[in-house]
Every structure is written in C-alpha cells, then in structure tokens.
Design a protein around this motif. Sequence first.
Motif, PDB file in Angstrom:
ATOM      1  N   UNK B  47       0.864  -1.190   0.000  1.00 58.61           N
ATOM      2  CA  UNK B  47       0.000   0.000   0.000  1.00 58.61           C
ATOM      3  C   UNK B  47       0.897   1.236   0.000  1.00 58.61           C
ATOM      4  N   UNK B  55      -4.028  20.625  -5.330  1.00 51.94           N
ATOM      5  CA  UNK B  55      -5.145  19.771  -5.727  1.00 51.94           C
ATOM      6  C   UNK B  55      -4.757  18.929  -6.945  1.00 51.94           C
ATOM      7  N   UNK B  56      -5.363  17.742  -7.082  1.00 47.48           N
ATOM      8  CA  UNK B  56      -4.899  16.835  -8.126  1.00 47.48           C
ATOM      9  C   UNK B  56      -5.203  17.344  -9.530  1.00 47.48           C
ATOM     10  N   UNK B  80      -1.859  -1.046  -3.912  1.00 46.66           N
ATOM     11  CA  UNK B  80      -3.007  -0.217  -3.582  1.00 46.66           C
ATOM     12  C   UNK B  80      -2.460   1.166  -3.235  1.00 46.66           C
ATOM     13  N   UNK B  81      -3.155   2.222  -3.673  1.00 43.86           N
ATOM     14  CA  UNK B  81      -2.642   3.556  -3.355  1.00 43.86           C
ATOM     15  C   UNK B  81      -3.698   4.381  -2.626  1.00 43.86           C
ATOM     16  N   UNK B  82      -3.213   5.372  -1.902  1.00 41.08           N
ATOM     17  CA  UNK B  82      -4.089   6.316  -1.222  1.00 41.08           C
ATOM     18  C   UNK B  82      -3.371   7.656  -1.306  1.00 41.08           C
ATOM     19  N   UNK B  83      -4.168   8.729  -1.490  1.00 40.40           N
ATOM     20  CA  UNK B  83      -3.489  10.022  -1.571  1.00 40.40           C
ATOM     21  C   UNK B  83      -4.215  11.068  -0.736  1.00 40.40           C
ATOM     22  N   UNK B  84      -3.493  12.120  -0.393  1.00 39.38           N
ATOM     23  CA  UNK B  84      -4.066  13.287   0.272  1.00 39.38           C
ATOM     24  C   UNK B  84      -3.620  14.502  -0.515  1.00 39.38           C
ATOM     25  N   UNK B  85      -4.570  15.341  -0.901  1.00 41.37           N
ATOM     26  CA  UNK B  85      -4.213  16.496  -1.726  1.00 41.37           C
ATOM     27  C   UNK B  85      -4.317  17.784  -0.917  1.00 41.37           C
ATOM     28  N   UNK B  86      -3.816  18.837  -1.515  1.00 43.09           N
ATOM     29  CA  UNK B  86      -3.894  20.189  -0.912  1.00 43.09           C
ATOM     30  C   UNK B  86      -3.392  20.209   0.522  1.00 43.09           C
ATOM     31  N   UNK B  95      -0.578  14.307   8.232  1.00 42.68           N
ATOM     32  CA  UNK B  95      -1.085  13.462   7.156  1.00 42.68           C
ATOM     33  C   UNK B  95      -0.160  12.284   6.892  1.00 42.68           C
ATOM     34  N   UNK B  99      -1.259   8.364   7.367  1.00 47.04           N
ATOM     35  CA  UNK B  99      -1.206   7.351   6.311  1.00 47.04           C
ATOM     36  C   UNK B  99      -0.517   6.085   6.794  1.00 47.04           C
ATOM     37  N   UNK B 103      -3.875   4.308   8.122  1.00 44.59           N
ATOM     38  CA  UNK B 103      -4.295   3.759   6.839  1.00 44.59           C
ATOM     39  C   UNK B 103      -3.461   2.548   6.433  1.00 44.59           C
TER      40      UNK B 103
ATOM     41  N   UNK C  59      -3.888   8.538  18.302  1.00 42.70           N
ATOM     42  CA  UNK C  59      -3.277   9.428  17.317  1.00 42.70           C
ATOM     43  C   UNK C  59      -4.195  10.611  17.020  1.00 42.70           C
ATOM     44  N   UNK C 313      -9.912  14.887   8.168  1.00 44.25           N
ATOM     45  CA  UNK C 313      -8.867  14.198   7.394  1.00 44.25           C
ATOM     46  C   UNK C 313      -9.440  12.951   6.745  1.00 44.25           C
ATOM     47  N   UNK C 316     -10.989  12.660   3.381  1.00 51.30           N
ATOM     48  CA  UNK C 316     -10.082  12.488   2.259  1.00 51.30           C
ATOM     49  C   UNK C 316      -9.370  11.145   2.309  1.00 51.30           C
ATOM     50  N   UNK C 317      -8.799  10.871   3.482  1.00 54.21           N
ATOM     51  CA  UNK C 317      -7.875   9.746   3.562  1.00 54.21           C
ATOM     52  C   UNK C 317      -8.610   8.411   3.487  1.00 54.21           C
ATOM     53  N   UNK C 318      -9.636   8.220   4.328  1.00 53.32           N
ATOM     54  CA  UNK C 318     -10.261   6.896   4.288  1.00 53.32           C
ATOM     55  C   UNK C 318     -11.539   6.836   3.468  1.00 53.32           C
ATOM     56  N   UNK C 320     -11.948   8.623   0.786  1.00 54.43           N
ATOM     57  CA  UNK C 320     -11.500   8.843  -0.598  1.00 54.43           C
ATOM     58  C   UNK C 320     -12.305   9.925  -1.300  1.00 54.43           C
ATOM     59  N   UNK C 322     -12.605  14.106  -2.343  1.00 53.35           N
ATOM     60  CA  UNK C 322     -11.635  15.149  -2.675  1.00 53.35           C
ATOM     61  C   UNK C 322     -11.441  16.114  -1.508  1.00 53.35           C
ATOM     62  N   UNK C 323     -10.275  16.775  -1.532  1.00 54.94           N
ATOM     63  CA  UNK C 323      -9.957  17.713  -0.459  1.00 54.94           C
ATOM     64  C   UNK C 323     -10.989  18.822  -0.396  1.00 54.94           C
TER      65      UNK C 323
END
Lengths: 515, 406, 359
Positions: B47, B55-56, B80-86, B95, B99, B103, C59, C313, C316-318, C320, C322-323
């Motif tokens: 992951x 922003x993406x 598997x990927x996960x992202x956080x933007x901005x 963040x 992750x 996550x 956390x 958070x 966005x993170x879990x 999925x 957008x911000x």
Amino acid sequence: MTTNENYLVEMRGIVKRFPTVTALDSVDFKVRVGEIHALLGENGAGKTTLMRILYGMYRPDAGEIFIEGRKVSIGSPRDALRMGIGMVHQHFMLVDRLTVLENIALFLEGGLRIPFNEIRNKIMELSETYGLKINLDAKIWQLSIGEQQRVEILKTLYRDVRILILDEPTSVLTPLESEDLFKSIKKMANTGKSIILITHRLDEALKASDSITILRKGRVVAADIKPSEASRIDLVSMIVGKVLEFKPKAGEVIKEAKPVLEVDDLRVLDDRGIVAVDGVSFVLREGEILGVAGVAGNGQRELVEAITGLRKVAGGSIKMFGVDVTNSPPNKIIKMSVAHIPEDRLRYGVATELSVSDNLIMKLHKRFSRGVFMDNKAIGKEAERLIQEFEIVTPSANAPVNMISGGNIQKLIIARELSIKPKILIASNPTSGLDVASTNYVHWVFHRLRASGSSILLVSEDLDEILSLSNRIIVMKNGRIVKEFDRNVTVNEIGLAMAAGEAYDERMRNKVSGA
Amino acid sequence: MSIPKISGIMVLLIAIFFAVGVAIGYVAGGWGKVPGYEYGMPVKKLKAGFIYVGPVEDFGWTAAHDQARKHVEKLFPWLETVYVESVEEAEAARYIERLVREEGADIVFTTSYGFMDPTIDVAQRYPDKLFFHCSGFKRRPNSGTYFVDFYQVYYLNGLMAGALTKTGKVGYVAAHPIPEVIRHINAFALGVKEANPEAKVYVRWLHEWYAPELAREAAQALVSIGVDTLAFTEDSTAIVEFAQQQYEQGKQLYVFSHYSPMQNVGPDVVVSGQLVHWEVIYADILMKVALNVYNNTNLENVDYLWMLKEGAVELGGKPGVPVNPKFIDELKNKYLPGKSISAYDAVMNRLALMKEANVPFDPFTGPIMDQNGNIKIQAGQRATIEQLFTEQMNWFVDNIIGSPSG
Amino acid sequence: MMQIRVEKRIVVSKGFNASIRIFTLLLSLVLVGILFAIYGINPLEAYARIFMNAFGSEFGLSETIVKMLPIGLCATGLAIAYKARVLNIGAEGQLILGAMAATWIALYSNIPSSLVGAVMLLAGFAAGALWAAIPAVLKIKLNVNEVITTLMMNYISLELLDYVLTGPWKGPSQRGFPLTDPFPSYARFPLIGGTRIHYYTLILLLVLAIILYVFMSRTRIGYEIKIVGSNPEAARYAGINVSKNILTVMLISGGLAGIAGVGEVAGVQGRLIENISPGYGYTAIIPAWLGGLNPLAALLASFFISGLMVGSDSVQVSLRLRASFVDVFNGMILLFFIGSEILTRYRILIEARGRKIWI
C-alpha cells in the motif's frame, strides 16, 4: 364564539411568562370603537407587555384576542398592521439620515416602485385632518422629538389603522406639545379610531381618556373606569396598592453658602458641531437645589455633559469647590464626589449586558476591589441593599440589566449615583419614566441629600418637579440662560419665560449687533 | 548521477530476487496469466500513500504526480494507493503519520520540498515504514529521495528559441530564485546562445510557483520591450493562453510549455516544452520495494535524479510530439551560426545523444562565462553535480539580462 | 404562495438556546449526510470515522490537541478582546510575529541554551503584543477602525515573513528554498512521547485560559473590560479609562497569538516556514465567539473545532473524497453553527397556504 359587537378589541385571559417572572396573569382588556382608553400602572405592571402582545411582538402563553368579535392570531407586527393595529413606541424607529417622506415609504409593504406622490398627498391629507403638522422633506435628525413622534403616528395612520397604541407618548414632550398631541388624538377618536394610551401620569389619564384600565403586577385591578367617576386618590391607591405621597418643601434661597460649582461663560458644541451652550454662567451653592427649566434640546444636555466631563468644552470655565475642572476627564470629576443621573439612561447610565449588581457598583468599582480582585461578597451585599432600598424590581441581583424595565433601570441609576454619597448631584430628568411611588421616593431622597449639605443641579422638563424641589430656578433657551427665578414663582411664569426666550434672545442679539 | 547509488551487494540481491521471483512465478504456472502482470511475482500486497501539495487537477506539479500514481496502480495488481491532496506544509506531518499509522500504508511518497523535515521526522518515528521525499536531500535508512531534472530539455528549448526569435530578445518568466530554476534558465540561455549568439534572455521573477495573473503581467511586460519568444517556470497555462491570444490578434509569439502538456492550449504558439514521467520513477521504486530490494535499512543512499536517459522527462509540449509540426519547417531552414546543421537537426541529434546510456553530450560543457565575465566552467569540462545542484548554482550565463538573486 | 419573514426574538431562555444549537448542528449533519450519500458513502459510517479520527484514537486525539494549541491560544485572547468590543482580526499576523521573534532568538541570539525556551516565549508574547499595539494606538489616538488595521497588519506580517525567508533568514543549507535552518535541539520544545504534542505550550495554554477566566470574572480590570465592551459611553461616564482597556485587551490577545506562533516554530515545525500558520489566527475567531467570549468555553470550542478539522482528514484519507469536500464539510458545519446564533436572536416565520410554521 360571539362577543359584544361594541368592542373593537377584546383580549381575554392573556398570560405571558418570562423566564423568571409572570408578566401578565390572565388579563382581560377591552376597547370600544372610537374610544380613548388609558392603560395605567406602575413601572413593570405589564402595560407595555400587554400592548406588545396586541401588536404581535410577543406571543401570549395563553389567552385569546378578538378584533371586532372575530378571534385572531397575531403573529407579528405585520399581522397587526394588516388587522388595523398600529403602535408608536417610546423609542422611535426612524432612520435619521432619511427624510420624513422616505421614512414613511420605508414602512410600507409593496413592490419595488415607491409611489412617492401618492404617499405625499395622503400624508398631507392626514396631517390636515388630525392637526399633525410636519415638513415631509425634512431629514429626521433635523426634527424635534415631538415632530419625530408625529412622523411615527403618521406612519401608522398611513396604514389605515383603526387601533392606535401610544406607549408613554408624553414622556418626551413639552407641556405645549402634549396639548397638541391630545387634540390630535381627540380628532382621531372622533373619526372612529380607538386609541390606547399607555401612561403612568394620572392627570393625563383623567383629562384625556374616555375609559381607564389599571394594571398592577400583571393583573387587572380595575377595568373600564370612567374618569368622571374616579378621584385622583382612588386611582393612586389602585395603581400602587398603597397611598403614599410625599410633598417636598421647596428650599429657601441661600445666598451666604459657599459656591460648590461655578460655571462661567461656558460654550459647548453639540454632536454636529453647532453651538449648543452659548455663554452660560451660574453658581450652585452648598446645600442648594438649582433647577434648570426649559424645553428639551435647548442645550441642557450639552451643559450637563460638559460639567460631568463627558463632553469637551469649547470656551469658558467650570470650577468645583474652587478647583478648575474645565475639560477634566470624568474619573477626576467623579473623584470629587460628583454624581450624575444622565438624561439618556441607556446611552450612559447602564451596561445592559451586565448584571444589576455589576451596574450598581459601576462608579465605585475601585472601592469594591481588594487588590486586583473584585470583592464579590461585598458587591453582592451592597447590591442587595440598594435593590431593597430603591425597590428595584429584578429577577435577581445577577440578572442582566436588559431583563428589567425602563423604570427600574432609572431606579438602578439613581440608587448607584446616590450610593456614592455625592457632594454635587447633576440630575437630568431623574424621575422620567418612574411611577408615582418611585418619584415620591426619589424626591424625598433629594430632599434628604440637600438637608445633609449636598447640592443638586436639577435639570428637568417636569416643571412641577422643579418647582417643588428647587431653591432657585434658571430657564434655558437656545443655549443661554434667559431668566432666573427664586422659588416663589408659578408654573405659568416659568412657562412664559420658556416661551418668551425666543423674543428675549432676539432682543439680546439686536443689542449685541447694535453695540 | 543517473543510477541510484546502490552497492554491489544490492545489485546481487536484485538479481537473486528477480531469479527467485521468476522461479516461483514459473512454478506456480501463473506467468502471463494475471492481467497486467508483467514484472514478476509480488512478494506481498503493497500500500503506497501519496502526499500532494496542491489539488490533483492543478494542471501541473500535483496533477503529474497523480497521473503517475494512477499509472502504477494500474500497472501493479498488488499495489493499492491512497493520496491526500492540498496539504499545507504546516500540516504535512499529521497526514504522513496518518497514512502510515491509520491507513496502513507501507510506503509514503511526499511530493513537495517543504515536506522534507516532516517526512524525516515521521520516518524516524516509524522505522518499519518506508518513505520517499521528492526534491529534497535528507535521507535515512528508511527514507530515500527522488527527483527529475529538465535542464537538458531546457537547453533544447533554448536552441529552438534562439533559432526562432526575430527580435533577438527572449523572455523567461521565473518562479523562485533557487538553484533549480537558475539551472534551467542557464541551460535555456546556453541553447539560445548557441543558436543566436547576439540574442539576450530577459528574466522576470514572480516569487511564486503558481500565479497566473502575475505571470501574465510579466509576459506582457516582456513583450512590451520587444520579446517575441517566451519560456517560463510557473505552474499554470497563463502565459500560453496569453501568447495564443496575441496570435489571434495577429502577433506571433513563440512559447515553450512548462512541465505539463500545453500544446493544445496554444496550438499556434507552443513550439515545444518539457514533460515529466514520474511513473517511470514510481514504478522502479515500488517494484524494488515489492521485491525487497529496498527496505527499511538501505535507503540512506537512495537518491534518484532521473532525466532524459531514464525516460523520466520528455521534450515536447504534447506527449510523443517533440516539436510542434507547425514550426518544424522554420527550424529546418534555420542553420546554427557557422555550422552546416539546421536547428531542427541539432535538437534531434542532441536529444538522441542525451538519451544514450553514457550521455555523450551535456549542455553545461565549458567554456561558460557568467554575467561578470568570470569563467564558471573551464573549456572542455563538464559541470559537476555540486556545480549544478547546490547553492553554487547562483550565477547567470552571460547572455542573460536580470539578477540570479531575484 | 409561500412567505418567509424574520423577526427579532424578545426573550431567549438558556434551554432554548442550547436546543437551537443542537438542532442546527443536527440539521447540518443531515445536509452533509445527504452529500455523503450522493457520493455513495454511508453518512453514519462517515461520521463515525470522522469522530474516531478526531477523538477516538490515540493518534487522532493527540493531533487534535496539537491543532488546538495555536487555535486555543489565539481564541482565548480574542475572546477577551471581543468582550471589550475590540474586534481584533489580526491574530494571524500577531502569531506570525511571535513565530519570527522566536526564530530570531533560536537562530541569531546568543542567549544561553538553557534559557532559550523561556526567552522565546517571552519574546513571542512581546512581539505579538507590540504588533497588536499598533492598531490599538491608532484606534485610541485617531479613532481608526481596528477591523481594518488589524486585517491590514496581517498582510504586512506576511510580507515581512516572506522578506526574511527569501532574504536575511534564508537558511544557507536550504538550497535557496524560503526556509530558515532548523532550530538547534535546545530551542525545540519537548514532545509528549509518541505524539507531536509540545507540552510546554499545552501547559501554558491551560494555565493561561484559567488565568484569563479568573481575570475576566474576578478582577477589576476584567470588570472594566466588560463595561467597556457592553457600553463604552457608560464606561467613560463611570470614570473608566476606555483607552487603557482597549490597549490592555489588544496586548493580551496579540501576546497570546504570539505565543501560539512560538509553539508552532519551536514545537511543531522546528524552523520558520512560509506558511507557518494555515490560517490559525482566522480560524480562532470562530471558537472565540462560539465560546460566548468566555476564555474557558473558547478553549473548549477550540478543542472541538480542531477535532472537526483533524477528523475531517478521514473524509479524504479513508473515505476517498476530494480535499474540496473537506472544505465543504467543515464549512457547512461551521456555517450552521454560526447561523444558529442568528436563530437564537431572530425567529423565522414560514407561511404557506394559510399555515404558519415558526422556527
């Protein structure tokens, strides 16, 4: 359900509870068509609350309202206006920078287009019919209080109200203006409108009304009294529940005592930068009450504010106990034991979001602190003492001031100002808005204060008050002192000086320019 | 500086793991059976988390990283990927930690210089996890770095700019005065100089990475002093749009797009540009992590700096189109001064040379003089990594008008 | 035809106040819930995650506290200023000045390393207070509206920050990026093990909030501030020095924001960076008012606002999303919460086909 056809308004079993008090406890109230109905009672008796319910500002917790026999629900002032009920409040709701015409237009419902000509014509007609003279193109700030009141009345008349509620209408008027107002009210009644007059002035009720209802502590104690059938003393006992009238004795003219306040050739500007006090000189002596008579707006307010340090002096000097205090900050003047009962009690007198006890010690708060901390125990004690002594009606000492009635705010201010044991008291209309009992008490306290050697500058529009308390009287007009009387003077003589001031002033001016 | 620094043992390990992977795959009989399965047997599910600064859809830096993320996710079925933007710099640490901690990410890529310290901090506290920071220089046993560089491409852009300018005035709208940007301006100016020794490069600083309005104003100001060719470092299409508008009003400008494909925005003005292929790096890193070539003990010296040779960057304003066909004839008719080779051919030749394994050509080959006439790179020598990639890169080539300190 | 009218409420009880707030909060959750549902996410699950992410895990809770430190410091100070009706919008700038002062102490002064922590805090307080003193003096002497001046001072402080980071304070080891060098370890505030909570600042925040609460409710200056805020004319009339109180609250709120800035550089970032504050000074305005301008309540409100931000958070993170959805989520909930303030003071009548509904 049917009801007597004669009654235009009928309120039945009205109950209104506020979080801490029951303001109205099953009140019945009826008004006939074409009647002037006085609603009498002490401060906090529930008069205003009852009328606000009729005007849709409050919703009753119980009870019913009938208009012309039909049961109605009045959810808002707009509803009320649609049903033909209008109200003129003690505090006017006018936009200062707009003209009279624009203010009336603002009050109308309707589309985007404002039919100014139509409004103008109708207002002219109304003002003719009821004798309410007004310049439609004047800006509100240019008008006197009496004229502003006329605008408020015209606003409601324009909406074709049949029931007009006036909340203490004469409290802001000069005697002459009051006369005019009552004439207009009579004319309205003659055209079939019903007028409800909230007042605590007995004489007014007796003179001007067709019927009187008296409220005490949220209950009706007498309904539909005919003025012709009631005596003054009966009414007083019904209003206050106890008969108590203090007849103060006016003091002797004192010539020998040393001066405590010397005002010399004082010049003060008003908020707009126009000269409001124009070369005023007088002396207040130890143990004397000096009455300042005059129609409101002739510089009394600016004079008082200059003396108490709230307003900058443009010229001349003020001395207290021989010390020059011209343009001294208020705290310096307070330190010299000078108390001040302000004309505008909400502007200066109280911090309404704070508690009654916080307000009661406002002037002495430094004395009620130990080091950096406030001595809450001592404050609480002092507050309880003052609340009791001056019969301030409040849910508790910790209730915010905006929960108590106007009359009780006035009592609070007086209690506080007297608690500093002043050597000089500057009092502006100290009993305005107070009921009979409270007024008597304040007069008695003033009397006592003088007896103890303190001095009072009593600025009042109530000539009876001035006459009954003062050692000497000065009359102000257009920012000048136009006449000085000793205490042996009648209301008429003072009234003449107040009115003649204009001519007197004119003569003075001619003299100056001729010299 | 093209291959990550990997010791000999590592190379051996890669070979062994590859062999083991292939063997297992073969025995299991799965080779070629799993769709998209091309790179050997995965050791485990992986992951990967990505922290983006913008922003993406920013049509620039972050968009390119995110496209690369999608690419590798499709490429590796075990990923598997996960992202956080901005993500603001001040909040990056939270963040990153979220992750890996909440996550369950095995590896986190942090894609802004400002994320460097937070990355190292979190890496220190989670020694079992892997981290890769883009564009920085701090590493740990479990935290590596990666970057691409465009200076070769800027040089090729410069060659074309010098060949095309009619006024001899070339403009460059630049973001921040940092070594990276200065290096690119210098490379571009070297290209311009080679194609047109008389031409000057006028630099305007924005002090912003993303500032469309400022960029547009800067371009306008440059054009008003006679500039007809523009390159830039700014993460928007503002300058390309500006040039296209000018074209539609009858004024031909030549523009080199930056970082993202912008030729479609300015079909009549974009000559070429620089394009990035982060997916090449991501695929390489992730594959090596999956095969345990990279683990939490050996990233201290893993520092990718990939360029044309590795395919991490590309010449052009549109993928697969190195030069806008509209300008090819003009470039073919323009010969380099004193040489019998056209500008177009020169670009193509050198592009080919820089893609070769031993990179036989480098733009920063002496003699190179700075604005004050000092020799910065001796005749016949190539600039060192230190000269190019550290604070030493604080000078401008002599045909540049402007100050390298902003 | 439907009509909607707004009228002033005359009397409001405390219970009513509370129920209005709860009602609006639920309403906002329902509306955002619909948005979640549109994106195919079970709203209840989403809220559970947001809550867990903010308060439910070690956390999450620790990160909520990390965020609460700057917001809480700014908010408690602002609560005092607003109580005096001094509308300081400049906590952001005051925070930045505090951070800059701490940076100077950490990197460029010769203060003995054992004293650096304390001196940073003092310098940060002083810098924030002085930065706030400028608009205070302008208001007192020239009657300049402090909303405008404090806001403008924020922009000046950002430019100043930009200047030092791209100029004199740019770290030699930062390859030209606008960052200072890292603080030496003695200039870093210690953390609670396993978290990023810099406990010097935490202790300071809790102590200061209590002190300010006592200050406002028990001391003479607090009393004067309340009068000045409720009715400045009455304060003048009562002989209270209004100017002195305006200056006092500005110095306190500016100083606290300055301390927040110290915490961010010495506790979180370990250096000065360009966006040292993602708008903490502005965010803090909300809890200051939500807490009814009571320092302790403002601190509590800061905790929840921070939780909301940290918890989201997970949007966005879990989840999925957008911000920008995070902003929508936070914005909706805050908007409704602030909107409830209006409902406590006004009532709304919706009239349709003869029926009336009061809100």
